[in-house]
Structures are given as structure tokens and as C-alpha cells.
Design a protein around this motif. Structure first.
Motif, PDB file in Angstrom:
ATOM      1  N   HIS A 134       0.858  -1.013   0.145  1.00 11.58           N
ATOM      2  CA  HIS A 134       0.509  -0.196  -0.080  1.00 11.58           C
ATOM      3  C   HIS A 134       0.703   1.338  -0.340  1.00 11.58           C
ATOM      4  CE1 HIS A 134      -3.424  -2.454   1.069  1.00 11.58           C
ATOM      5  NE2 HIS A 134      -3.243  -2.625   1.330  1.00 11.58           N
ATOM      6  N   ARG A 135       0.054   2.045  -0.285  1.00 15.45           N
ATOM      7  CA  ARG A 135       1.170   3.543  -0.119  1.00 15.45           C
ATOM      8  C   ARG A 135       0.364   4.293   1.063  1.00 15.45           C
ATOM      9  NH1 ARG A 135      -1.313   6.121  -4.460  1.00 15.45           N
ATOM     10  NH2 ARG A 135       0.580   5.635  -5.421  1.00 15.45           N
ATOM     11  N   LEU A 136       1.565   4.692   2.126  1.00 13.97           N
ATOM     12  CA  LEU A 136       1.389   5.106   3.024  1.00 13.97           C
ATOM     13  C   LEU A 136       1.499   6.573   2.807  1.00 13.97           C
ATOM     14  CD1 LEU A 136       0.837   5.097   6.394  1.00 13.97           C
ATOM     15  CD2 LEU A 136       3.513   5.706   6.298  1.00 13.97           C
ATOM     16  N   ILE A 137       0.360   7.780   3.729  1.00 11.76           N
ATOM     17  CA  ILE A 137       0.360   8.745   3.235  1.00 11.76           C
ATOM     18  C   ILE A 137       0.649   9.768   5.189  1.00 11.76           C
ATOM     19  CG2 ILE A 137      -1.116  11.314   3.105  1.00 11.76           C
ATOM     20  CD1 ILE A 137      -2.701   8.856   1.182  1.00 11.76           C
ATOM     21  N   SER A 138       1.339  10.266   5.426  1.00 13.94           N
ATOM     22  CA  SER A 138       1.308  11.132   6.746  1.00 13.94           C
ATOM     23  C   SER A 138       2.073  12.677   6.968  1.00 13.94           C
ATOM     24  CB  SER A 138       2.282   9.804   7.077  1.00 13.94           C
ATOM     25  OG  SER A 138       3.446  10.135   6.655  1.00 13.94           O
ATOM     26  N   LEU A 139       2.423  12.604   8.146  1.00 18.39           N
ATOM     27  CA  LEU A 139       2.876  13.963   8.164  1.00 18.39           C
ATOM     28  C   LEU A 139       4.349  14.166   7.621  1.00 18.39           C
ATOM     29  CD1 LEU A 139       2.138  15.877  11.146  1.00 18.39           C
ATOM     30  CD2 LEU A 139       1.210  16.674   8.582  1.00 18.39           C
ATOM     31  N   SER A 140       5.280  15.080   6.979  1.00 19.34           N
ATOM     32  CA  SER A 140       6.248  14.828   6.921  1.00 19.34           C
ATOM     33  C   SER A 140       7.296  14.828   8.125  1.00 19.34           C
ATOM     34  CB  SER A 140       6.279  16.132   6.123  1.00 19.34           C
ATOM     35  OG  SER A 140       5.381  16.608   4.450  1.00 19.34           O
ATOM     36  N   PRO A 141       8.571  14.134   7.828  1.00 22.41           N
ATOM     37  CA  PRO A 141       8.858  13.505   9.419  1.00 22.41           C
ATOM     38  C   PRO A 141       9.836  15.127   9.710  1.00 22.41           C
ATOM     39  CG  PRO A 141       9.608  12.357   7.354  1.00 22.41           C
ATOM     40  CD  PRO A 141       8.927  12.965   7.269  1.00 22.41           C
ATOM     41  N   ALA A 142       9.776  16.222   8.939  1.00 27.70           N
ATOM     42  CA  ALA A 142      10.229  17.569   9.071  1.00 27.70           C
ATOM     43  C   ALA A 142       9.167  18.087   9.925  1.00 27.70           C
ATOM     44  CB  ALA A 142      11.619  17.996   7.967  1.00 27.70           C
ATOM     45  N   SER A 143       7.450  17.627   9.385  1.00 30.25           N
ATOM     46  CA  SER A 143       7.219  18.908  10.040  1.00 30.25           C
ATOM     47  C   SER A 143       6.577  19.020  11.881  1.00 30.25           C
ATOM     48  CB  SER A 143       5.682  18.445   9.169  1.00 30.25           C
ATOM     49  OG  SER A 143       5.571  18.568   7.969  1.00 30.25           O
ATOM     50  N   PRO A 144       6.089  19.894  12.377  1.00 35.73           N
ATOM     51  CA  PRO A 144       5.844  19.902  14.022  1.00 35.73           C
ATOM     52  C   PRO A 144       4.863  18.999  13.828  1.00 35.73           C
ATOM     53  CG  PRO A 144       6.162  22.308  12.824  1.00 35.73           C
ATOM     54  CD  PRO A 144       6.244  21.543  11.929  1.00 35.73           C
ATOM     55  N   GLN A 145       4.786  18.024  14.785  1.00 33.35           N
ATOM     56  CA  GLN A 145       3.703  16.770  15.278  1.00 33.35           C
ATOM     57  C   GLN A 145       4.125  16.800  16.723  1.00 33.35           C
ATOM     58  OE1 GLN A 145       4.481  13.320  12.943  1.00 33.35           O
ATOM     59  NE2 GLN A 145       6.094  14.306  11.592  1.00 33.35           N
ATOM     60  N   VAL A 146       2.910  16.008  17.222  1.00 32.28           N
ATOM     61  CA  VAL A 146       3.269  15.549  18.508  1.00 32.28           C
ATOM     62  C   VAL A 146       3.879  14.178  17.995  1.00 32.28           C
ATOM     63  CG1 VAL A 146       0.960  16.506  19.766  1.00 32.28           C
ATOM     64  CG2 VAL A 146       1.117  14.309  18.023  1.00 32.28           C
ATOM     65  N   GLU A 147       4.452  13.871  19.295  1.00 36.06           N
ATOM     66  CA  GLU A 147       5.692  12.863  18.956  1.00 36.06           C
ATOM     67  C   GLU A 147       4.344  11.888  19.165  1.00 36.06           C
ATOM     68  OE1 GLU A 147       8.547  11.234  19.100  1.00 36.06           O
ATOM     69  OE2 GLU A 147       8.951  12.930  19.090  1.00 36.06           O
ATOM     70  N   ALA A 148       3.323  11.326  19.693  1.00 32.45           N
ATOM     71  CA  ALA A 148       2.903   9.778  19.770  1.00 32.45           C
ATOM     72  C   ALA A 148       2.987   9.649  17.885  1.00 32.45           C
ATOM     73  CB  ALA A 148       1.287  10.385  20.545  1.00 32.45           C
ATOM     74  N   SER A 149       2.660  11.004  17.415  1.00 34.82           N
ATOM     75  CA  SER A 149       1.967  10.866  15.548  1.00 34.82           C
ATOM     76  C   SER A 149       3.568  10.934  15.280  1.00 34.82           C
ATOM     77  CB  SER A 149       1.804  11.967  14.983  1.00 34.82           C
ATOM     78  OG  SER A 149       1.796  11.615  13.956  1.00 34.82           O
ATOM     79  N   ARG A 150       4.438  11.037  15.316  1.00 37.63           N
ATOM     80  CA  ARG A 150       5.950  10.406  15.297  1.00 37.63           C
ATOM     81  C   ARG A 150       6.465   9.322  15.060  1.00 37.63           C
ATOM     82  NH1 ARG A 150       9.399  14.605  13.951  1.00 37.63           N
ATOM     83  NH2 ARG A 150       8.388  16.341  15.028  1.00 37.63           N
ATOM     84  N   ALA A 151       5.938   8.941  16.419  1.00 37.71           N
ATOM     85  CA  ALA A 151       6.371   7.520  16.206  1.00 37.71           C
ATOM     86  C   ALA A 151       6.362   6.339  15.805  1.00 37.71           C
ATOM     87  CB  ALA A 151       6.089   7.136  17.896  1.00 37.71           C
ATOM     88  N   LEU A 152       4.352   6.805  16.038  1.00 38.66           N
ATOM     89  CA  LEU A 152       3.819   5.947  14.923  1.00 38.66           C
ATOM     90  C   LEU A 152       4.109   5.516  13.446  1.00 38.66           C
ATOM     91  CD1 LEU A 152       0.696   3.968  15.229  1.00 38.66           C
ATOM     92  CD2 LEU A 152      -0.368   5.946  14.285  1.00 38.66           C
ATOM     93  N   VAL A 153       4.577   6.753  12.971  1.00 37.91           N
ATOM     94  CA  VAL A 153       4.803   6.623  11.705  1.00 37.91           C
ATOM     95  C   VAL A 153       5.973   6.196  11.540  1.00 37.91           C
ATOM     96  CG1 VAL A 153       5.958   8.063   9.706  1.00 37.91           C
ATOM     97  CG2 VAL A 153       3.700   9.335  10.917  1.00 37.91           C
ATOM     98  N   GLY A 154       7.027   6.516  12.903  1.00 43.66           N
ATOM     99  CA  GLY A 154       8.329   6.115  12.482  1.00 43.66           C
ATOM    100  C   GLY A 154       8.516   4.419  12.495  1.00 43.66           C
ATOM    101  N   HIS A 155       7.489   3.806  13.423  1.00 43.71           N
ATOM    102  CA  HIS A 155       7.123   2.938  13.610  1.00 43.71           C
ATOM    103  C   HIS A 155       6.826   1.898  11.844  1.00 43.71           C
ATOM    104  CE1 HIS A 155       6.144  -1.515  15.271  1.00 43.71           C
ATOM    105  NE2 HIS A 155       5.113  -0.993  14.272  1.00 43.71           N
ATOM    106  N   LEU A 156       5.946   2.696  11.443  1.00 41.60           N
ATOM    107  CA  LEU A 156       5.338   2.341   9.870  1.00 41.60           C
ATOM    108  C   LEU A 156       6.768   1.778   9.374  1.00 41.60           C
ATOM    109  CD1 LEU A 156       1.973   3.840   9.902  1.00 41.60           C
ATOM    110  CD2 LEU A 156       2.110   1.747   9.949  1.00 41.60           C
ATOM    111  N   LEU A 157       7.185   3.347   9.285  1.00 41.55           N
ATOM    112  CA  LEU A 157       8.296   3.262   7.689  1.00 41.55           C
ATOM    113  C   LEU A 157       9.760   2.158   8.393  1.00 41.55           C
ATOM    114  CD1 LEU A 157       8.791   6.748   7.559  1.00 41.55           C
ATOM    115  CD2 LEU A 157       7.925   5.071   6.116  1.00 41.55           C
ATOM    116  N   THR A 158       9.321   1.505   9.322  1.00 44.97           N
ATOM    117  CA  THR A 158      10.433   0.501   9.276  1.00 44.97           C
ATOM    118  C   THR A 158      10.611  -1.014   8.550  1.00 44.97           C
ATOM    119  OG1 THR A 158       9.471  -0.750  11.379  1.00 44.97           O
ATOM    120  CG2 THR A 158      11.048   1.258  11.746  1.00 44.97           C
ATOM    121  N   HIS A 159       9.024  -1.028   8.379  1.00 46.02           N
ATOM    122  CA  HIS A 159       8.793  -2.107   7.581  1.00 46.02           C
ATOM    123  C   HIS A 159       9.209  -1.499   5.732  1.00 46.02           C
ATOM    124  CE1 HIS A 159       6.308  -3.174  11.060  1.00 46.02           C
ATOM    125  NE2 HIS A 159       6.380  -3.833  10.747  1.00 46.02           N
ATOM    126  N   ASP A 160       8.949  -2.760   5.091  1.00 43.49           N
ATOM    127  CA  ASP A 160       9.183  -1.563   3.450  1.00 43.49           C
ATOM    128  C   ASP A 160       7.794  -1.226   2.937  1.00 43.49           C
ATOM    129  OD1 ASP A 160      10.044  -2.062   1.237  1.00 43.49           O
ATOM    130  OD2 ASP A 160       9.698  -3.703   0.639  1.00 43.49           O
TER     131      ASP A 160
END
Length: 301
Positions: free
Chosen positions: A186-212
Motif C-alpha cells: 500500500h501507499r502510506l500517507i503521513s505528515l512529513s518527518p520534518a513537520s511539527p507534530q506530536v511525538e505520538a504521531s512521529r513514533a507511529l509513522v516511524g514504526h510504520l517506516l521500519t517496514h518496507d
């Protein structure tokens, strides 16, 4: 021009007598007379004709009295509105919150607030930067983190979580995600890593990006993420408060979500008695209660 002298001039012109003006101002006749002479000297003109029956304004005095009369009326009106502000909600209210919450949740609900309080003038300041409330960069803030300043009144409004959503059409075309490993299809859509965001969102996206993740779309605010999801572009990481307002969203992987994100409303201590603040605070709280109730009822149906 000396404001105190103007105040005394206005009282004298209104009373037509130094004595009567002095009584109303709690000043001696000689003190009032000195102030009038000082004003006349500063303007280099005569403001009163003096005679046995009292004082009569000169032409120049009439011009000045017209001005002080208008000033006095405006001051009285302002004082009345200040007193009335404890009973009525009107005037400007500067509200700051994040782009996502302000655009997607708060702004669509504001017609209800204006319906009750049509004289409010809301300045909605949407940005990720945290404005300084004690320095009065804004009057009230809604933030996804408890404010750190000690001189703020703060109230926890609710909690939210970041979850995965897709459109019904996208799910039909690309198939369901049954496990987190399926993100590779699938295609993942998320906030840009450099964008200001809550840590909970950053952590969730970071976990998703550990997958291919073969295809990725990043946007610098949640409004853009939502639009991409609604237009069948992929699976988006979005706050759960969108569920009620966008029923076409389909939750993907119901057991996968971020940690809890608190939402706080805050305003300076000196605005505690502001009617504008109070009606806005109560409005937001009532809308959140109704929002929760509708989601709970929909889940139980």
C-alpha cells in the motif's frame, strides 16, 4: 495637550462655573482656575468670556468643547462596554490552535457559536508554532500538549489517538490490510518527518517506516493528508476526531494506534473573568461532549 486640563475644561464648560466644576471635581476654585489659564496659555487663545453671571465659551472654546464632549461620550461608552463585558460576549477573540484541529474540527463548528453570539469577532490563528499567551500573542489556545507556563489557566478537553484510515474506494482497489506487514502493498500517507507534530504521531509513522513501504506521500499538515486519503491515494495516518465528520473513512488495522495525545485549552490568568473566553470555553466543551456521545452511540448501533 494635557488630558487632565482637558478634563477640567470640559467640567467647567459643562457647568458654566468654576465653583460648580470645582465641586464636581473635588478641587478648589483657584486650582480649577489655574488649570484653565494653563490650558489657554498652551493653546495661545481665550476659551471663556468671564462676566458676573458666570462663564461663556468663546468661539475657540466652543470648538474645544465639541471635541471634549465627543471624547467624553466615547469614554463613557467604552466604560459601559467594559462593565457589560462581564455579562455579554462581544469583541475580538484571538484563538490559536494547530492547522489540523482548527481546519478540520473547530472551524466547521463555529457557525453554532456565532449563532449564539453574533457580536463576537474571532481571529483564528492556525499554526504549529506555540504562541505565547502570557505575552498576549493570542487570547486562548487549544493545543495537543499541556502548556508549560505556570501563569495559565488550563483545562484538559479530551484525548485523541493517531490511527490508520483509507477510503472505501481505495480498500476495494488495493485490498484490505490484515497485518502491519501488509503496508508493503500500500501507499502510506503521513505528515512529513520534518513537520511539527506530536511525538505520538512521529513514533507511529516511524514504526510504520521500519517496514518496507514502497510508495510514500508526505504532507506538512493533516488537512493535506485527509484530502489525499479521501481521494483514494492510500492509507493515511490521521487523528481519530475525524471519524464523525468524514464517515466515508474506513479504519485500517483497528488494533494499531498511537499512544494517547491530550488536548488542552489554555488562557492567561488575567482573562479569567472575560466573557468572551468563558463562552468560547463552554462552547468547545459542549461540542466535545456531543462529539463523544455521537461516536459512542454510533459504535453501539
Amino acid at each position: 495637550m494635557d488630558w487632565d486640563k482637558l478634563r477640567i475644561f470640559h467640567a467647567v464648560a459643562d457647568a458654566g462655573s468654576l465653583t460648580h466644576a470645582g465641586d464636581s471635581l473635588h478641587l478648589s476654585q483657584s486650582a480649577v482656575s489655574r488649570q484653565i489659564r494653563g490650558l489657554e496659555e498652551s493653546l495661545n487663545t481665550t476659551l471663556f468670556h468671564r462676566h458676573a453671571r458666570g462663564l461663556i465659551l468663546t468661539e475657540q472654546g466652543e470648538l474645544l468643547f465639541d471635541a471634549t464632549r465627543a471624547m467624553n461620550k466615547r469614554l463613557e461608552a467604552a466604560a459601559a462596554r467594559i462593565r457589560d463585558s462581564e455579562e455579554e460576549a462581544f469583541g475580538e477573540l484571538r484563538v490559536t490552535t494547530t492547522i489540523g484541529f482548527g481546519t478540520l474540527w473547530l472551524a466547521p463548528r463555529l457557525p453554532k457559536l456565532y449563532e449564539k453570539y453574533p457580536e463576537l469577532k474571532i481571529d483564528l490563528m492556525l499554526e504549529e508554532r506555540v504562541l505565547d499567551l502570557p505575552m498576549r500573542e493570542a487570547d486562548v489556545a487549544i493545543r495537543m500538549k499541556e502548556p508549560s507556563q505556570s501563569d495559565l489557566i488550563r483545562k484538559r478537553l479530551m484525548s485523541l489517538r493517531m490511527r490508520l484510515y483509507a477510503s472505501e474506494n481505495y480498500i476495494k482497489q488495493a485490498g484490505e490490510m490484515k497485518t502491519i506487514e501488509d503496508i508493503g502493498s500500500h501507499r502510506l500517507i503521513s505528515l512529513s518527518p520534518a513537520s511539527p507534530q506530536v511525538e505520538a504521531s512521529r513514533a507511529l509513522v516511524g514504526h510504520l517506516l521500519t517496514h518496507d513501504v514502497p510508495s510514500l506521500l508526505t504532507v506538512n499538515n493533516y488537512f493535506g493528508v485527509l484530502q489525499a486519503v479521501l481521494n483514494d491515494l492510500g492509507v493515511g495516518v490521521l487523528p481519530d476526531y475525524l471519524v464523525e465528520d468524514f464517515p466515508s473513512l474506513v479504519r485500517v488495522l483497528p488494533d494499531f494506534e498511537s499512544s494517547e495525545v491530550p488536548v488542552f485549552l489554555a488562557y492567561p490568568e488575567e482573562l479569567r473573568q472575560s466573557k468572551r473566553i468563558m463562552v468560547f470555553r463552554d462552547f468547545v466543551q459542549d461540542e466535545i461532549i456531543a462529539h463523544r456521545r455521537r461516536i459512542r452511540d454510533a459504535a453501539a448501533a
